[in-house]
Motif scaffolding. Structure first.
Motif, PDB file in Angstrom:
ATOM      1  N   VAL A 160     -17.678  18.000  36.036  1.00  0.00           N
ATOM      2  CA  VAL A 160     -17.631  18.072  34.569  1.00  0.00           C
ATOM      3  C   VAL A 160     -16.237  18.438  34.058  1.00  0.00           C
ATOM      4  CG1 VAL A 160     -20.074  18.677  34.456  1.00  0.00           C
ATOM      5  CG2 VAL A 160     -18.361  20.509  34.459  1.00  0.00           C
ATOM      6  N   MET A 161     -15.267  18.556  34.956  1.00  0.00           N
ATOM      7  CA  MET A 161     -13.897  18.937  34.567  1.00  0.00           C
ATOM      8  C   MET A 161     -12.954  17.743  34.738  1.00  0.00           C
ATOM      9  SD  MET A 161     -13.866  22.688  36.433  1.00  0.00           S
ATOM     10  CE  MET A 161     -12.126  23.041  36.117  1.00  0.00           C
ATOM     11  N   GLN A 162     -13.275  16.643  34.058  1.00  0.00           N
ATOM     12  CA  GLN A 162     -12.521  15.412  34.251  1.00  0.00           C
ATOM     13  C   GLN A 162     -11.854  14.903  32.973  1.00  0.00           C
ATOM     14  OE1 GLN A 162     -11.846  14.241  37.217  1.00  0.00           O
ATOM     15  NE2 GLN A 162     -13.182  15.738  38.242  1.00  0.00           N
ATOM     16  N   SER A 163     -11.764  15.761  31.964  1.00  0.00           N
ATOM     17  CA  SER A 163     -11.046  15.396  30.736  1.00  0.00           C
ATOM     18  C   SER A 163     -10.139  16.554  30.351  1.00  0.00           C
ATOM     19  CB  SER A 163     -12.008  15.097  29.588  1.00  0.00           C
ATOM     20  OG  SER A 163     -12.640  16.300  29.141  1.00  0.00           O
TER      21      SER A 163
ATOM     22  N   PRO B  83      -5.278  20.110  41.174  1.00  0.00           N
ATOM     23  CA  PRO B  83      -5.137  19.023  40.192  1.00  0.00           C
ATOM     24  C   PRO B  83      -5.658  17.686  40.688  1.00  0.00           C
ATOM     25  CG  PRO B  83      -3.143  20.359  40.253  1.00  0.00           C
ATOM     26  CD  PRO B  83      -3.993  20.820  41.387  1.00  0.00           C
ATOM     27  N   GLU B  84      -5.553  17.418  41.989  1.00  0.00           N
ATOM     28  CA  GLU B  84      -5.973  16.129  42.527  1.00  0.00           C
ATOM     29  C   GLU B  84      -7.474  15.898  42.400  1.00  0.00           C
ATOM     30  OE1 GLU B  84      -5.984  16.219  47.156  1.00  0.00           O
ATOM     31  OE2 GLU B  84      -4.611  17.814  46.528  1.00  0.00           O
ATOM     32  N   GLN B  85      -8.238  16.968  42.126  1.00  0.00           N
ATOM     33  CA  GLN B  85      -9.684  16.824  42.003  1.00  0.00           C
ATOM     34  C   GLN B  85     -10.141  16.507  40.574  1.00  0.00           C
ATOM     35  OE1 GLN B  85     -11.112  20.573  43.816  1.00  0.00           O
ATOM     36  NE2 GLN B  85     -11.771  19.318  45.533  1.00  0.00           N
ATOM     37  N   HIS B  86      -9.197  16.361  39.665  1.00  0.00           N
ATOM     38  CA  HIS B  86      -9.558  16.170  38.254  1.00  0.00           C
ATOM     39  C   HIS B  86      -8.976  14.876  37.681  1.00  0.00           C
ATOM     40  CE1 HIS B  86     -11.142  20.243  38.311  1.00  0.00           C
ATOM     41  NE2 HIS B  86     -10.048  20.586  38.948  1.00  0.00           N
TER      42      HIS B  86
ATOM     43  N   SER C 177      -3.562  11.998  34.571  1.00  0.00           N
ATOM     44  CA  SER C 177      -2.510  12.112  35.583  1.00  0.00           C
ATOM     45  C   SER C 177      -2.449  13.560  36.061  1.00  0.00           C
ATOM     46  CB  SER C 177      -1.155  11.710  34.997  1.00  0.00           C
ATOM     47  OG  SER C 177      -0.759  12.648  33.989  1.00  0.00           O
ATOM     48  N   LEU C 178      -1.773  13.792  37.155  1.00  0.00           N
ATOM     49  CA  LEU C 178      -1.601  15.161  37.638  1.00  0.00           C
ATOM     50  C   LEU C 178      -0.956  16.032  36.571  1.00  0.00           C
ATOM     51  CD1 LEU C 178      -0.336  14.495  41.283  1.00  0.00           C
ATOM     52  CD2 LEU C 178      -2.571  15.423  40.630  1.00  0.00           C
ATOM     53  N   GLU C 179       0.044  15.486  35.900  1.00  0.00           N
ATOM     54  CA  GLU C 179       0.747  16.248  34.865  1.00  0.00           C
ATOM     55  C   GLU C 179      -0.182  16.577  33.695  1.00  0.00           C
ATOM     56  OE1 GLU C 179       3.631  14.217  37.399  1.00  0.00           O
ATOM     57  OE2 GLU C 179       1.857  13.502  36.310  1.00  0.00           O
ATOM     58  N   GLN C 180      -1.022  15.640  33.302  1.00  0.00           N
ATOM     59  CA  GLN C 180      -1.949  15.899  32.196  1.00  0.00           C
ATOM     60  C   GLN C 180      -2.972  16.966  32.564  1.00  0.00           C
ATOM     61  OE1 GLN C 180      -3.138  11.760  31.730  1.00  0.00           O
ATOM     62  NE2 GLN C 180      -2.188  11.663  29.697  1.00  0.00           N
TER      63      GLN C 180
ATOM     64  N   ALA D 234       3.066  20.276  45.652  1.00  0.00           N
ATOM     65  CA  ALA D 234       4.143  21.260  45.738  1.00  0.00           C
ATOM     66  C   ALA D 234       5.243  20.930  44.731  1.00  0.00           C
ATOM     67  CB  ALA D 234       4.703  21.305  47.151  1.00  0.00           C
ATOM     68  N   GLU D 235       5.582  19.668  44.615  1.00  0.00           N
ATOM     69  CA  GLU D 235       6.587  19.257  43.637  1.00  0.00           C
ATOM     70  C   GLU D 235       6.105  19.528  42.220  1.00  0.00           C
ATOM     71  OE1 GLU D 235       8.611  15.654  46.290  1.00  0.00           O
ATOM     72  OE2 GLU D 235       7.060  15.187  44.800  1.00  0.00           O
ATOM     73  N   LEU D 236       4.816  19.370  41.998  1.00  0.00           N
ATOM     74  CA  LEU D 236       4.223  19.671  40.693  1.00  0.00           C
ATOM     75  C   LEU D 236       4.370  21.158  40.383  1.00  0.00           C
ATOM     76  CD1 LEU D 236       2.540  17.921  38.615  1.00  0.00           C
ATOM     77  CD2 LEU D 236       0.515  18.901  39.688  1.00  0.00           C
ATOM     78  N   ALA D 237       4.143  22.005  41.378  1.00  0.00           N
ATOM     79  CA  ALA D 237       4.277  23.453  41.185  1.00  0.00           C
ATOM     80  C   ALA D 237       5.688  23.823  40.775  1.00  0.00           C
ATOM     81  CB  ALA D 237       3.881  24.193  42.462  1.00  0.00           C
ATOM     82  N   VAL D 238       6.663  23.219  41.418  1.00  0.00           N
ATOM     83  CA  VAL D 238       8.059  23.516  41.096  1.00  0.00           C
ATOM     84  C   VAL D 238       8.411  22.987  39.712  1.00  0.00           C
ATOM     85  CG1 VAL D 238      10.446  22.999  41.735  1.00  0.00           C
ATOM     86  CG2 VAL D 238       8.779  23.655  43.505  1.00  0.00           C
TER      87      VAL D 238
END
Length: 359
Positions: A77-80, A109-112, A118-121, A158-162
């Motif tokens: 249920v966490m896909q928006s 993030p990859e689970q949503h 996108s990962l950033e969103q 990891a790059e997203l975290a940075v």
């Protein structure tokens, strides 16, 4: 001196939480709402009360793998962006209402991404919820972005975290079933984070033993250990019955490596048999840097207050002990030193002094 903490007094005490999963702490009313609005039709029941019971019962199997299966519904249920922001805001609200002054909440993030984000969103939606939570409830929440150890996206995460570390992402983690998925599979991500002077913790020593802890520290360079319960396997007794630390346990204690322990969850996943037999009692006596956490508040049916209350009732802990756990957690947080010191000296210590009846 008031040295026997009651549940309500513990709830008023300032607390610091380092190990809490965003998708493990949803309100069941919110799950029902989001499932209806998002067209998710796989819930075992749409009655919020019955759903809460289902999550608790499904989490008490004694198996980490079975425990992790319950997340299919919360993640589902966490896909928006709207759902993620709501869940993050309610997380902040619930923790603040339980006396938490600082928390680090993790999610993958990859689970949503199933709804097209996108990962950033995903990251930005979660950060927005916690920003609103701080505005309305005063709680500071740092996020940890997590890579799933059975997948191959750890460098990307990891790059997203940075990329977002100045916007509210304070660190990185890997999570998921430990057996068969050692942390060294993600060594390139950990080496990247170290080059970038970034913080990270690793789930280790929960569903697997000492090799998982050793790899997390000595190969990957973890700042903290998620759970770390099995460090107890490296502590034996000498001829007089006194605790004798092996090389790894001594290293963890000497280096002050924080252990993010989650007593109720550790029992549910089979990492410990009961609160009374949980390694936290011995590790606290031996001076390891132990912290007390919830892991998944929904699945474990718990709160930070209730975790402290269970330990106080079982081990006879006083306000001094609860302050010790809290200061440990604040010292170990992934925010800057000055902010940690300010919260310890200006919020935590004065509040515990008052609870002890010293002022």
């Amino acid at each position: 001196m008031n040295d026997r903490p009651s549940l309500e007094d513990i709830r008023r005490a300032p607390k610091v939480l380092l190990h809490d999963h965003l998708d493990g702490g949803l309100r069941t009313e919110t799950i029902v709402d989001l499932a209806r609005d998002g067209g998710y039709g796989d819930l075992p029941t749409t009655d919020a009360g019955n759903l809460r019971t289902w999550f608790t019962e499904a989490s008490n199997s004694g198996s980490l793998e079975r425990y992790l299966e319950t997340f299919s519904h919360t993640v589902g249920v966490m896909q928006s962006a709207e759902a993620l922001t709501r869940v993050a805001y309610e997380c902040a609200e619930d923790l603040a209402g339980d006396g938490v002054i600082y928390a680090e909440v993790r999610y993958a993030p990859e689970q949503h991404l199933a709804g097209g984000l996108s990962l950033e969103q995903v990251v930005e939606a979660v950060l927005e919820g916690f920003r609103q939570g701080r505005r309305d409830h005063g709680i500071r929440v740092g996020t940890l972005v997590t890579a799933m150890r059975h997948q191959a996206r750890s460098m990307e995460i990891a790059e997203l975290a940075v990329r977002y570390r100045d916007a509210g992402v304070v660190g990185f983690d890997i999570a998921g079933a430990e057996a068969g998925y050692p942390p060294t599979r993600h060594l390139d991500a950990f080496e990247y984070l170290q080059r970038e002077n970034a913080h990270f913790t690793i789930h280790a020593g929960e569903g697997f033993g000492l090799p998982s802890i050793w790899q997390a520290i000595q190969w990957c360079g973890a700042d903290r250990l998620g759970h770390g319960v099995r460090i107890i396997d490296d502590i034996t007794e000498d001829g007089d019955g006194a605790p004798k630390l092996g090389r790894l346990a001594a290293y963890v204690r000497d280096k002050r490596i924080p252990l993010e322990m989650c007593p109720t969850s550790n029992i549910q996943t089979g990492a410990a048999k009961s609160i009374a037999e949980h390694p936290i009692g011995l590790l606290r006596r031996l001076g390891f840097r132990v912290t007390v956490n919830t892991d998944n508040r929904l699945m474990s049916g718990t709160t930070p207050t209730e975790e402290f209350a269970k330990l106080a009732g079982t081990f006879g802990y006083t306000w001094d002990d609860l302050q010790w756990f809290t200061v440990n957690a604040m010292k170990s947080a992934f925010i800057d030193f000055a902010e940690r010191l300010e919260l310890i000296n200006e919020v935590i210590k004065p509040a515990y002094a008052e609870l002890r009846g010293e002022r």
